[in-house]
Motif scaffolding. Structure first.
Motif, PDB file in Angstrom:
ATOM      1  N   PHE A 148       0.856  -1.161  -0.062  1.00  9.84           N
ATOM      2  CA  PHE A 148      -0.002  -0.098   0.379  1.00  9.84           C
ATOM      3  C   PHE A 148       0.794   1.057   0.060  1.00  9.84           C
ATOM      4  CE2 PHE A 148      -2.020  -3.094   1.762  1.00  9.84           C
ATOM      5  CZ  PHE A 148      -3.724  -3.623   1.157  1.00  9.84           C
ATOM      6  N   MET A 149      -0.024   2.217  -0.404  1.00 12.12           N
ATOM      7  CA  MET A 149       1.166   3.507  -0.526  1.00 12.12           C
ATOM      8  C   MET A 149       0.635   4.069   0.553  1.00 12.12           C
ATOM      9  SD  MET A 149       0.992   4.505  -4.503  1.00 12.12           S
ATOM     10  CE  MET A 149       2.099   5.812  -4.499  1.00 12.12           C
ATOM     11  N   ASP A 150       1.591   5.048   0.590  1.00 15.64           N
ATOM     12  CA  ASP A 150       1.126   6.894   1.704  1.00 15.64           C
ATOM     13  C   ASP A 150       0.789   8.020   1.007  1.00 15.64           C
ATOM     14  OD1 ASP A 150       0.828   8.406   3.673  1.00 15.64           O
ATOM     15  OD2 ASP A 150       3.233   7.702   4.659  1.00 15.64           O
ATOM     16  N   THR A 157      -4.979  11.548 -10.368  1.00 15.32           N
ATOM     17  CA  THR A 157      -4.229  10.654 -11.005  1.00 15.32           C
ATOM     18  C   THR A 157      -3.267  10.508  -8.929  1.00 15.32           C
ATOM     19  OG1 THR A 157      -1.866  11.663 -11.529  1.00 15.32           O
ATOM     20  CG2 THR A 157      -3.829  10.743 -13.427  1.00 15.32           C
ATOM     21  N   THR A 158      -2.434   9.258  -9.081  1.00 16.18           N
ATOM     22  CA  THR A 158      -1.862   9.713  -8.058  1.00 16.18           C
ATOM     23  C   THR A 158      -0.627  10.894  -7.952  1.00 16.18           C
ATOM     24  OG1 THR A 158      -1.498   6.957  -7.726  1.00 16.18           O
ATOM     25  CG2 THR A 158       0.360   8.125  -6.841  1.00 16.18           C
ATOM     26  N   MET A 178      -6.796   6.745  -4.301  1.00 17.86           N
ATOM     27  CA  MET A 178      -7.962   7.245  -4.772  1.00 17.86           C
ATOM     28  C   MET A 178      -8.522   7.521  -3.848  1.00 17.86           C
ATOM     29  SD  MET A 178     -10.402   5.423  -7.758  1.00 17.86           S
ATOM     30  CE  MET A 178     -11.075   3.668  -6.346  1.00 17.86           C
ATOM     31  N   GLN A 179      -9.021   6.907  -3.221  1.00 19.40           N
ATOM     32  CA  GLN A 179      -9.899   7.583  -2.057  1.00 19.40           C
ATOM     33  C   GLN A 179      -9.498   8.578  -1.324  1.00 19.40           C
ATOM     34  OE1 GLN A 179     -10.028   4.351   0.627  1.00 19.40           O
ATOM     35  NE2 GLN A 179     -11.948   2.911  -0.756  1.00 19.40           N
ATOM     36  N   GLY A 199      -8.855  11.305  -4.807  1.00 19.39           N
ATOM     37  CA  GLY A 199      -9.947  11.557  -5.174  1.00 19.39           C
ATOM     38  C   GLY A 199     -10.694  11.394  -6.613  1.00 19.39           C
ATOM     39  N   PRO A 200     -11.711  10.059  -6.234  1.00 18.06           N
ATOM     40  CA  PRO A 200     -11.827   9.028  -7.032  1.00 18.06           C
ATOM     41  C   PRO A 200     -11.915   9.917  -8.978  1.00 18.06           C
ATOM     42  CG  PRO A 200     -13.834   9.302  -5.904  1.00 18.06           C
ATOM     43  CD  PRO A 200     -12.359   9.989  -5.436  1.00 18.06           C
ATOM     44  N   ARG A 201     -11.550   8.704  -9.360  1.00 15.38           N
ATOM     45  CA  ARG A 201     -12.757   8.982 -11.469  1.00 15.38           C
ATOM     46  C   ARG A 201     -13.973   8.838 -11.233  1.00 15.38           C
ATOM     47  NH1 ARG A 201     -10.248   5.329 -14.934  1.00 15.38           N
ATOM     48  NH2 ARG A 201     -10.233   7.400 -16.812  1.00 15.38           N
ATOM     49  N   ALA A 202     -14.375   8.275 -10.807  1.00 12.91           N
ATOM     50  CA  ALA A 202     -16.293   8.155 -10.916  1.00 12.91           C
ATOM     51  C   ALA A 202     -16.765   7.520 -11.584  1.00 12.91           C
ATOM     52  CB  ALA A 202     -16.120   9.264  -9.716  1.00 12.91           C
TER      53      ALA A 202
END
Length: 494
Positions: free
Chosen positions: A81-83, A263-264, A351-352, A355-358
């Protein structure tokens, strides 16, 4: 005394009741699983000590430099997992990269020049489909010291090449894999300066990348040729260009392919690699006009991050003929790919935070619908069955076609109308160098291949000539110089 005895009886009853519950619900408990005692791992044909021969991945923070020879490293990372936080405050982050980037780019240039001799020589009279950009001639991969020609190298066995470290086609790593993400070419950044990164730039000369902007060909309007008339399609002009050509649903799909989203590392937060906050990128930021501008990334299909393979941007042309998308995961539909595209490096947690692409499924379906209309460029020398038309072809091109279908074994993986078998193949290239095996990779179509340099999934082959040399060596074909030149001439016709 009676009161205390009552408590004891109550506790006893509760314990007994709990035991009965556990006893009756043992099937709900997770068993520890079987373990083989004194387990010794087989080498699986990779060679004794194959894991021990690799270096452990270094513990590197975001933004810090990474080795260029990441194929020498292997194993497991600390976390999947990323921080969402930077390792330092934003101002320090910018200052850190302003200091590191100039030296890093000098070292990247030196490294690329150690691997390639970018002569800037092009084929006379040969251009990409837009008719403007010359096709570069090769091979430009440098031979190892003491080897005078690729023909001399091909006479050696795989074992000898590996033992003497003579393989000139080792994997190409992302030059800053600790941060990774999309790196755009200079031609794109000149038009879209919002995508200039503060930490790293592209490592290829523009001459060895696809034309920009490329033409777009539609299966539904072949009579129009390049439907863009030499323009890059954007949110500002897509309606004017395509109104009257597409269905409303396809227009919606194209709009979504053009719409930037976070994006990230390209976003509105401080977890970014641009000086100013960014609206993000769109699908067509890399797949410009449904093709490619030569941007590269890391595949989101593995961890740790330093083990993720560099992937160049493939063309979207002809995806209607493919049942496999993505280099290693074999995603099976264009709408699915549009849904999970690597905007957040395969990490829903990031993403959460950002902000997600939704994207709703219906929107992804429309994106896939437009994707399914992108055609290959015209190939005037091919007939309806994909064969060269003798009257339009040179003797060298016809000889190349014969080799392609025979001695060179190309047709084993590159057949049919798209010149691809739609499978993943493991070339077992680690036979030729000491390092981490890269495993199966999706086969890419060869229709229109002249428009899509550099080649192989990780961009390690700058020209078609380099690609022919690579496969001649890896498949041990024993082609001579004349045969290899004929193969390149043939592929320029596709």
């Amino acid at each position: 005394m009676k009161k205390r005895l009552g408590y004891v009886l109550l506790i006893g009853c509760l314990l007994l009741f709990s035991f009965q519950i556990v006893k009756n619900k043992l099937h709900l408990l997770q068993s520890p699983g079987a373990v083989i005692e004194n387990y010794i791992e087989p080498d699986y044909g990779l060679g004794a000590g194959h894991i021990d021969s690799l270096l452990p991945f270094p513990d590197i923070k975001k933004g810090e430099r990474t080795p260029f020879d990441l194929w020498n490293y292997g194993g497991k990372g600390k976390s999947s997992f990323m921080d969402p936080n930077l390792p330092m405050e934003w101002e320090k982050w910018v200052e850190f990269h302003e200091k590191q980037k100039p030296e890093l780019m000098l070292d990247i240039k030196a490294y690329m020049n150690s691997r390639y001799n970018f002569t800037m020589n092009s084929f006379e009279g040969k251009f990409m489909s837009g008719g403007r950009k010359p096709i570069m001639q090769g091979p430009v991969s440098r031979l190892p010291e003491g080897i005078k020609s690729f023909e001399e190298l091909a006479k050696l066995s795989a074992e000898e090449i590996k033992e003497k470290d003579l393989f000139p086609f080792k994997p190409l790593a992302h030059p800053l894999a600790s941060t990774a993400h999309m790196v755009f070419p200079d031609s794109w950044n000149k038009t879209h300066p919002e995508h200039i990164r503060i930490d790293v730039d592209h490592d290829y000369p523009d001459e060895y990348l696809p034309e920009f902007p490329p033409p777009m060909f539609l299966t539904t309007h072949k009579e129009l040729g390049d439907v863009t008339d030499g323009k890059e399609i954007t949110l500002a002009n897509y309606y004017e260009i395509f109104n009257g050509l597409l269905t409303p649903e396809q227009m919606e799909g194209l709009k979504e392919l053009l719409r930037p989203t976070a994006t990230t590392w390209f976003n509105q937060t401080t977890h970014r690699v641009t000086k100013e906050p960014s609206a993000g990128v769109s699908c067509f930021s890399c797949h410009v006009n449904g093709h490619t501008n030569g941007a590269f990334e890391l595949a989101p299909d593995s961890r740790p991050h330093l083990a993720r393979l560099r992937v160049g941007t493939p063309s979207m042309r002809g995806n209607y003929n493919l049942m496999q998308l993505a280099s290693k995961r074999s995603i099976r539909s264009m709408d699915h790919f549009a849904e999970i595209e690597e905007y957040f490096d395969g990490d829903p947690g990031m993403m959460q935070h950002i902000g997600p692409r939704a994207h709703q499924k219906s929107v992804a379906n429309r994106m896939g619908d437009f994707n399914a209309m992108l055609d290959f460029p015209p190939a005037p020398k091919l007939d309806a069955m994909g064969n060269l038309i003798p009257e339009k072809s040179t003797k060298q091109e016809l000889f190349g076609e014969q080799l392609f279908r025979g001695k060179a074994k190309c047709v084993s993986c590159h057949g049919g109308p798209a010149f691809v078998d739609d499978y993943m193949h493991d070339l077992k290239v680690e036979r030729f160098y000491k390092g981490r095996p890269q495993g199966p990779i999706k086969t890419f179509p060869l229709r229109g291949i002249k428009d899509s340099p550099p080649y192989l999934h990780d961009d390690r082959l700058p020209t078609l000539d380099d690609t022919v040399e690579f496969f001649n060596l890896v498949l041990e074909l024993k082609l001579d110089k004349k045969e290899k030149e004929a193969l390149t001439a043939y592929m320029l016709c596709l």
